[in-house]
Design a protein around this motif. Structure first.
Motif, short mmCIF file in Angstrom:
data_model
loop_
_atom_site.label_atom_id
_atom_site.label_comp_id
_atom_site.label_asym_id
_atom_site.label_seq_id
_atom_site.Cartn_x
_atom_site.Cartn_y
_atom_site.Cartn_z
N ARG A 118 0.82 -1.21 0.00
CA ARG A 118 0.00 0.00 0.00
C ARG A 118 0.85 1.25 0.00
O ARG A 118 0.56 2.23 -0.68
N ARG A 134 4.08 4.34 -13.88
CA ARG A 134 2.69 4.34 -13.45
C ARG A 134 2.26 2.95 -12.99
O ARG A 134 2.42 1.97 -13.73
N THR A 185 -2.84 -3.95 -9.31
CA THR A 185 -2.39 -4.46 -8.01
C THR A 185 -2.90 -5.89 -7.85
O THR A 185 -4.01 -6.20 -8.26
N HIS A 240 -10.99 -5.50 -3.17
CA HIS A 240 -10.86 -4.24 -2.42
C HIS A 240 -10.25 -3.16 -3.31
O HIS A 240 -9.53 -3.45 -4.26
N GLU A 241 -10.52 -1.92 -2.95
CA GLU A 241 -9.94 -0.79 -3.67
C GLU A 241 -8.66 -0.34 -3.00
O GLU A 241 -8.65 -0.08 -1.79
N GLY A 282 -5.65 2.58 -3.89
CA GLY A 282 -5.15 3.58 -4.84
C GLY A 282 -6.04 3.67 -6.07
O GLY A 282 -5.53 3.78 -7.18
N SER A 283 -7.34 3.59 -5.87
CA SER A 283 -8.33 3.64 -6.96
C SER A 283 -8.16 2.50 -7.98
O SER A 283 -8.57 2.62 -9.12
N MET A 284 -7.53 1.41 -7.52
CA MET A 284 -7.50 0.21 -8.37
C MET A 284 -8.12 -0.94 -7.60
O MET A 284 -8.03 -0.99 -6.37
N ARG A 285 -8.67 -1.87 -8.33
CA ARG A 285 -9.21 -3.06 -7.70
C ARG A 285 -8.07 -4.05 -7.50
O ARG A 285 -7.29 -4.29 -8.42
#
Lengths: 216, 216
Positions: B105, B119, B123, B133-134, B136-139
């Motif tokens: 994280r 970039r 994840t 789960h989310e 950093g705005s990624m699943r």
DNA sequence: GTTTGTGAAGGATTTCACAGCA
DNA sequence: TGCTGTGAAATCCTTCACAAAC
């Protein structure tokens, strides 16, 4: 290169720095083998594990003494212990973290230092609004207190987690206060006197040297 | 060493790896000088800033072309740009983070990658309870999806933040899926094929090689 | 006058190869 | 027989020093 046991008359002057930097790798690998139950290991096996030549391992070790037995190899526990002692890893090292922002907090919370004998015993920040707050069960201190705290708590290592723009001045301060070992997380190449060691932790630099090989 | 401009016929084979690793240092120093308004710099000045000899800088650069003007020095902006292009830093590089615990994280949240063109676009975690789960705005994705995601999102870099005990298998997986550049935060010395580059980020190793010099 | 680019020299590190020991 | 420890050789990297360019 001198006879067997006897507690290290090591000619620090004469050991190449690259060799010193590889020693921790050996210690780590040996610990892994030890906890896998391996009792004796050859330079060949250790080399396979670390992707380096057996000759290099033997040569590296030869700077410090004779640890192996011909025809057999090295006693894993014994070699690990000897190397730990050579590196000074058989005692505790106190460290201070300077810069208690996002990164500094992550460093303070990092669980990997303590088991290896590195203990963070003080935290500092230049921002007076932060001073007094609790971080990792320590009070964030003002940089004014750095000199006295370093001596009182026997701090030998400075960990720099301030923004790049302030890193050189913080490092100057650590040097002035007598610190000889600095772990620098800031993305700069600091200037220090020759008797002070700095190691940079810099994931961006690491990435940037890999892309060279990725281009097509 | 070949005539002036012309967009890099670099013999990657022949450039020593140490030289490639210093290039990002030059880029960084040049950027600093540029934003301080310096337009032209000599190898002498750059060397003073980076604590290295002018000859080494000139020799390093000579592997890639001729960038300076005798009697004057190097154009700061131009040299920075040329080096960026040589390193492949003029394009974006997509990366995946494997291991979404505390460290993962922190890496996802680290603001230092994006401005340098790296970039994080995916994840992954082996723990199915984390998947979905989310962060950093990624699943957070399952490792089953690694192969397909790497190709779909043009991921060229793997960042490994799993515990040491799983790091080698995760790295094997990344290699199998075609990744050639790995940034490894786990405290192990991974075994990889020779065409795969790994760089370790390992503050403990850095500390352990400094204590050698601290032992009074 | 100044500073680059680079062969050649020098130094450092790695690898070889084998004597010697278990 | 198997493997270490180590001089000697080979390789790699850095520094020197100077001709050429501005």
């Amino acid at each position: 290169m001198r006879s067997d046991n006897s507690p290290e008359p090591i000619d620090a002057e004469i050991v190449p720095e690259v060799v010193v930097q590889r020693l921790p790798l050996y210690v780590r690998a040996l610990s892994q083998f030890a906890s896998a139950g391996v009792e004796v290991i050859s330079s060949e096996q250790l080399g396979a594990h670390l992707q380096m030549t057996p000759a290099q391992i033997r040569k590296d070790l030869s700077y410090f003494g004779r640890f192996g037995k011909q025809g057999r190899g090295y006693d894993v526990d014994n070699l690990a212990e000897r190397l730990r002692s050579i590196l000074g890893l058989d005692s505790q090292w106190n460290a201070a973290v300077i810069g208690i922002g996002r990164l500094g907090r992550a460093v303070v919370a990092y669980p990997g230092f303590e088991p290896e004998g590195f203990r963070i015993v003080a935290t500092f920040d230049a921002d007076e609004r932060l001073v007094g707050h609790e971080v990792g069960s320590m009070r964030v201190q003002s940089l004014n207190e750095l000199a006295s705290t370093v001596h009182e708590r026997n701090i030998k290592i400075g960990i720099v987690t301030v923004p790049a723009s302030h890193a050189q001045e913080v490092i100057n301060l650590l040097v002035r206060v007598g610190i000889k070992a600095i772990l620098n997380y800031a993305p700069i190449a600091p200037v220090v006197p020759p008797d002070v060691r700095v190691r940079g932790v810099d994931p961006v630099l690491s990435l940037q040297s890999m892309t060279f090989y990725l281009k097509t």
